[in-house]
Design a protein around this motif. Sequence first.
Motif, mmCIF file in Angstrom:
data_model
loop_
_atom_site.group_PDB
_atom_site.id
_atom_site.type_symbol
_atom_site.label_atom_id
_atom_site.label_comp_id
_atom_site.label_asym_id
_atom_site.label_seq_id
_atom_site.Cartn_x
_atom_site.Cartn_y
_atom_site.Cartn_z
ATOM 1 N N ILE A 16 3.969 -11.706 -37.310
ATOM 2 C CA ILE A 16 3.907 -10.251 -37.248
ATOM 3 C C ILE A 16 4.338 -9.845 -35.848
ATOM 4 C CG2 ILE A 16 2.406 -8.215 -37.374
ATOM 5 C CD1 ILE A 16 0.567 -9.931 -39.223
ATOM 6 N N ILE A 17 5.247 -8.880 -35.768
ATOM 7 C CA ILE A 17 5.706 -8.350 -34.485
ATOM 8 C C ILE A 17 5.241 -6.900 -34.388
ATOM 9 C CG2 ILE A 17 7.690 -7.778 -33.042
ATOM 10 C CD1 ILE A 17 9.237 -10.008 -34.463
ATOM 11 N N VAL A 18 4.619 -6.563 -33.251
ATOM 12 C CA VAL A 18 4.155 -5.205 -33.007
ATOM 13 C C VAL A 18 4.826 -4.692 -31.735
ATOM 14 C CG1 VAL A 18 2.148 -3.719 -32.649
ATOM 15 C CG2 VAL A 18 1.920 -5.800 -34.026
ATOM 16 N N ARG A 42 -6.270 -11.974 -43.184
ATOM 17 C CA ARG A 42 -5.924 -10.558 -43.272
ATOM 18 C C ARG A 42 -5.768 -10.028 -41.853
ATOM 19 N NH1 ARG A 42 -9.601 -5.603 -45.706
ATOM 20 N NH2 ARG A 42 -7.944 -4.013 -45.645
ATOM 21 N N VAL A 43 -4.697 -9.271 -41.626
ATOM 22 C CA VAL A 43 -4.421 -8.688 -40.314
ATOM 23 C C VAL A 43 -4.241 -7.182 -40.490
ATOM 24 C CG1 VAL A 43 -2.863 -8.641 -38.328
ATOM 25 C CG2 VAL A 43 -3.290 -10.805 -39.528
ATOM 26 N N TRP A 100 6.662 -5.198 -37.831
ATOM 27 C CA TRP A 100 7.459 -5.967 -38.785
ATOM 28 C C TRP A 100 6.703 -7.249 -39.108
ATOM 29 C CZ3 TRP A 100 9.081 -4.016 -34.106
ATOM 30 C CH2 TRP A 100 9.943 -2.927 -34.159
ATOM 31 N N SER A 101 6.888 -7.766 -40.336
ATOM 32 C CA SER A 101 6.126 -8.964 -40.674
ATOM 33 C C SER A 101 6.824 -9.849 -41.688
ATOM 34 C CB SER A 101 4.750 -8.575 -41.226
ATOM 35 O OG SER A 101 4.878 -7.972 -42.491
ATOM 36 N N THR A 102 6.475 -11.123 -41.595
ATOM 37 C CA THR A 102 6.694 -12.115 -42.637
ATOM 38 C C THR A 102 5.313 -12.718 -42.891
ATOM 39 O OG1 THR A 102 7.100 -13.947 -41.098
ATOM 40 C CG2 THR A 102 9.033 -12.644 -41.803
ATOM 41 N N PHE A 121 -0.922 -0.912 -40.186
ATOM 42 C CA PHE A 121 -0.437 -2.104 -40.886
ATOM 43 C C PHE A 121 -1.631 -2.833 -41.467
ATOM 44 C CE2 PHE A 121 0.276 -6.685 -40.921
ATOM 45 C CZ PHE A 121 1.451 -6.790 -41.647
ATOM 46 N N ASP A 122 -1.478 -3.339 -42.684
ATOM 47 C CA ASP A 122 -2.512 -4.139 -43.332
ATOM 48 C C ASP A 122 -1.782 -5.212 -44.132
ATOM 49 O OD1 ASP A 122 -4.653 -5.219 -44.759
ATOM 50 O OD2 ASP A 122 -5.485 -3.275 -45.319
#
Length: 122
Positions: free
Chosen positions: A41-43, A103-104, A35-37, A71-72
């Motif tokens: 980012i939560i993994v 970038r993640v 999940w992300s904002t 996820f990108d």
Amino acid sequence: MKQSVRIAPPNSLFFLEDPSGGKSPEIDDRPVRIWSTRSCIIVACLCFVDGETEFDASTSAADVPSTPAAFDGILDTPSGIVEVSTSEREVLLRCDVGTHVTRVRVWTDHPTEPEHIHVSFG
């Protein structure tokens, strides 16, 4: 530079954000548990009662896997640093990314309870 940690984090979650903190995303029932904002980012990982998860983070293009990422996305990093922490705010890794926006990309070996997570910054 590549860094690694092996841990069974509380609540089976890793948080990626700037040291100044971020706004956590809402956690829902999506098939890939990332999940992300723009600021957090939560993994999700292997359930903490089932064992440890290996978490690798790298800023080197040489460490990027050839397979598609789970996820990108983009993470705001005003300090130029990304911290990887637990839900209890224990910092596990600190990665110097040197940019205000990073970038993640995240690769996992399972969509809901991975035992191995690799993250590439940049």
